[in-house]
Design a protein around this motif. Structure first.
Motif, mmCIF file in Angstrom:
data_model
loop_
_atom_site.group_PDB
_atom_site.id
_atom_site.type_symbol
_atom_site.label_atom_id
_atom_site.label_comp_id
_atom_site.label_asym_id
_atom_site.label_seq_id
_atom_site.Cartn_x
_atom_site.Cartn_y
_atom_site.Cartn_z
ATOM 1 N N ILE A 151 -5.532 5.875 -1.812
ATOM 2 C CA ILE A 151 -4.817 4.661 -1.195
ATOM 3 C C ILE A 151 -4.652 3.591 -2.671
ATOM 4 O O ILE A 151 -5.380 3.701 -3.489
ATOM 5 C CB ILE A 151 -4.684 3.865 -0.218
ATOM 6 C CG1 ILE A 151 -4.808 4.705 1.351
ATOM 7 C CG2 ILE A 151 -4.582 2.431 0.074
ATOM 8 C CD1 ILE A 151 -6.235 3.953 2.148
ATOM 9 N N SER A 152 -3.098 3.383 -3.182
ATOM 10 C CA SER A 152 -3.132 3.005 -3.979
ATOM 11 C C SER A 152 -2.529 1.556 -3.186
ATOM 12 O O SER A 152 -0.990 0.596 -2.722
ATOM 13 C CB SER A 152 -1.672 3.072 -5.170
ATOM 14 O OG SER A 152 -2.395 4.338 -5.685
ATOM 15 N N PHE B 101 -3.844 3.933 7.260
ATOM 16 C CA PHE B 101 -3.426 5.800 7.145
ATOM 17 C C PHE B 101 -4.549 5.865 7.637
ATOM 18 O O PHE B 101 -5.087 6.056 6.972
ATOM 19 C CB PHE B 101 -3.222 5.306 5.770
ATOM 20 C CG PHE B 101 -2.185 5.042 4.508
ATOM 21 C CD1 PHE B 101 -0.773 5.313 4.448
ATOM 22 C CD2 PHE B 101 -2.702 3.254 3.759
ATOM 23 C CE1 PHE B 101 0.083 4.609 4.133
ATOM 24 C CE2 PHE B 101 -1.091 3.030 2.869
ATOM 25 C CZ PHE B 101 -0.038 3.650 3.416
ATOM 26 N N CYS C 31 0.928 -1.215 -0.444
ATOM 27 C CA CYS C 31 0.282 0.452 0.155
ATOM 28 C C CYS C 31 0.530 1.083 -0.690
ATOM 29 O O CYS C 31 2.258 1.595 0.715
ATOM 30 C CB CYS C 31 -0.692 0.160 0.751
ATOM 31 S SG CYS C 31 -1.828 -1.108 1.479
ATOM 32 N N SER C 32 0.690 2.066 -0.619
ATOM 33 C CA SER C 32 1.109 3.717 -0.724
ATOM 34 C C SER C 32 0.262 4.769 -0.428
ATOM 35 O O SER C 32 -1.203 4.395 -0.805
ATOM 36 C CB SER C 32 1.582 3.303 -1.854
ATOM 37 O OG SER C 32 1.545 3.647 -2.887
ATOM 38 N N TYR C 33 -0.008 5.656 -0.245
ATOM 39 C CA TYR C 33 -0.884 6.812 0.375
ATOM 40 C C TYR C 33 -0.201 8.259 -0.249
ATOM 41 O O TYR C 33 0.949 8.175 -0.012
ATOM 42 C CB TYR C 33 -1.146 7.537 1.815
ATOM 43 C CG TYR C 33 -1.942 8.119 1.722
ATOM 44 C CD1 TYR C 33 -3.264 7.938 1.957
ATOM 45 C CD2 TYR C 33 -1.195 9.137 2.677
ATOM 46 C CE1 TYR C 33 -4.319 8.534 2.923
ATOM 47 C CE2 TYR C 33 -2.187 10.520 2.683
ATOM 48 C CZ TYR C 33 -3.467 10.037 2.641
ATOM 49 O OH TYR C 33 -4.591 11.029 3.000
ATOM 50 N N ASP C 34 -0.823 8.769 -1.289
ATOM 51 C CA ASP C 34 -0.388 10.044 -2.114
ATOM 52 C C ASP C 34 -2.060 11.298 -1.823
ATOM 53 O O ASP C 34 -2.540 10.421 -2.641
ATOM 54 C CB ASP C 34 -0.166 10.252 -3.062
ATOM 55 C CG ASP C 34 0.493 10.849 -3.766
ATOM 56 O OD1 ASP C 34 1.615 12.643 -3.264
ATOM 57 O OD2 ASP C 34 0.637 11.275 -5.252
ATOM 58 N N ASN C 35 -1.828 12.341 -1.386
ATOM 59 C CA ASN C 35 -2.593 12.964 -2.089
ATOM 60 C C ASN C 35 -4.098 12.830 -1.845
ATOM 61 O O ASN C 35 -4.982 12.472 -2.222
ATOM 62 C CB ASN C 35 -2.750 13.490 -3.026
ATOM 63 C CG ASN C 35 -3.846 14.548 -3.677
ATOM 64 O OD1 ASN C 35 -3.599 15.453 -2.775
ATOM 65 N ND2 ASN C 35 -3.797 15.539 -5.058
ATOM 66 N N ASN C 36 -4.452 12.145 -0.401
ATOM 67 C CA ASN C 36 -5.657 11.279 0.244
ATOM 68 C C ASN C 36 -6.224 10.472 -1.031
ATOM 69 O O ASN C 36 -7.416 9.891 -0.997
ATOM 70 C CB ASN C 36 -6.713 12.597 0.530
ATOM 71 C CG ASN C 36 -6.440 13.441 0.369
ATOM 72 O OD1 ASN C 36 -6.211 13.349 2.047
ATOM 73 N ND2 ASN C 36 -7.013 14.641 0.673
#
Length: 226
Positions: free
Chosen positions: A200-201, A224, A193-198
């Motif tokens: 989650i990918s 997150f 999982c990765s989080y960027d600008n609200n």
């Protein structure tokens, strides 16, 4: 009023608890309970008459009794017995209707939390108690094994005995499997999982597991929380 001799309830935890509460009031057994999904309630897929109670589902035309808590479900324009009110669970609606909330305090509190997804991070990553039970339930509700599990859950929940519930072979086997599965999957899923600008990918292209969506669907939000 026609006597109720069959219950059609949602196959999830709230539906199972709702069925347990109602059949106790009506003197029915688990053999009188069938399980369905909301989608089954449309297009004449399910038959209902005045002897049938529908729980935690959209009203099925012809049913004599209906209990529900979803504001999106339309109240029938007839004199069907029961109650549809805004609440966190259908079980809560039934308990209020029959005045039995005090008898089932903890079960109702947890059913409210489970069905409204008002869960803590600990509930998601390390489920215990009724939250754990809700997670071992499957979505293939028409399969004989799932029908058996749901009916057995109704019987065990009616005992209001945690030890009897969690030591039953059927529940223990599924609980142990889920705990083992989560121990293996959670670290991998967290790394994926990765989080960027609200947003989650989740990159699962090389996942070494077959992910059971119903078991880990809330995990990314627990990773997150902000």
């Amino acid at each position: 009023m026609t006597k109720t001799n069959k219950v059609i309830t949602h196959y999830d935890f709230d539906g199972v608890v709702s069925a347990m509460l109602l059949i106790q009031q009506l003197g029915l057994t688990t053999n009188n309970v069938d399980f369905a999904s909301p989608g089954d309630c449309f297009g004449d897929k399910l038959y209902a008459d005045a002897s049938i109670a529908v729980l935690d589902l959209p009203y099925i035309k012809g049913a004599g009794t209906w209990f529900d808590h979803h504001p999106s479900n339309i109240v029938p324009d007839n004199d069907s017995f029961g109650l549809r009110m805004n609440a966190k669970s259908c079980a809560r609606v039934i308990a209020k209707f029959y005045g039995i909330e005090n008898q089932w305090k903890q079960l109702l509190v947890d059913t409210d939390r489970i069905d409204s997804a008002t869960l803590t991070i600990e509930d998601i990553l390390n489920p215990k108690g009724y939250v754990l039970v809700s997670r071992v339930m499957g979505t293939n509700y028409k399969e004989a094994s799932e029908i058996e599990l749901n009916r057995k859950l109704i019987e065990l929940l009616a005992l209001n005995d945690h030890e009897a519930l969690f030591q039953h072979p059927l529940i223990k086997e599924r609980s142990d499997f889920l705990k083992s599965y989560l121990e293996q999957v959670t670290p991998y899923l967290k790394d994926a999982c990765s989080y960027d600008n609200n947003v989650i990918s989740i990159d699962m292209r090389d996942a070494p597991f077959i992910f059971r969506h119903d078991s880990v669907r809330y995990h990314p939000y627990a990773f997150f929380p902000d």
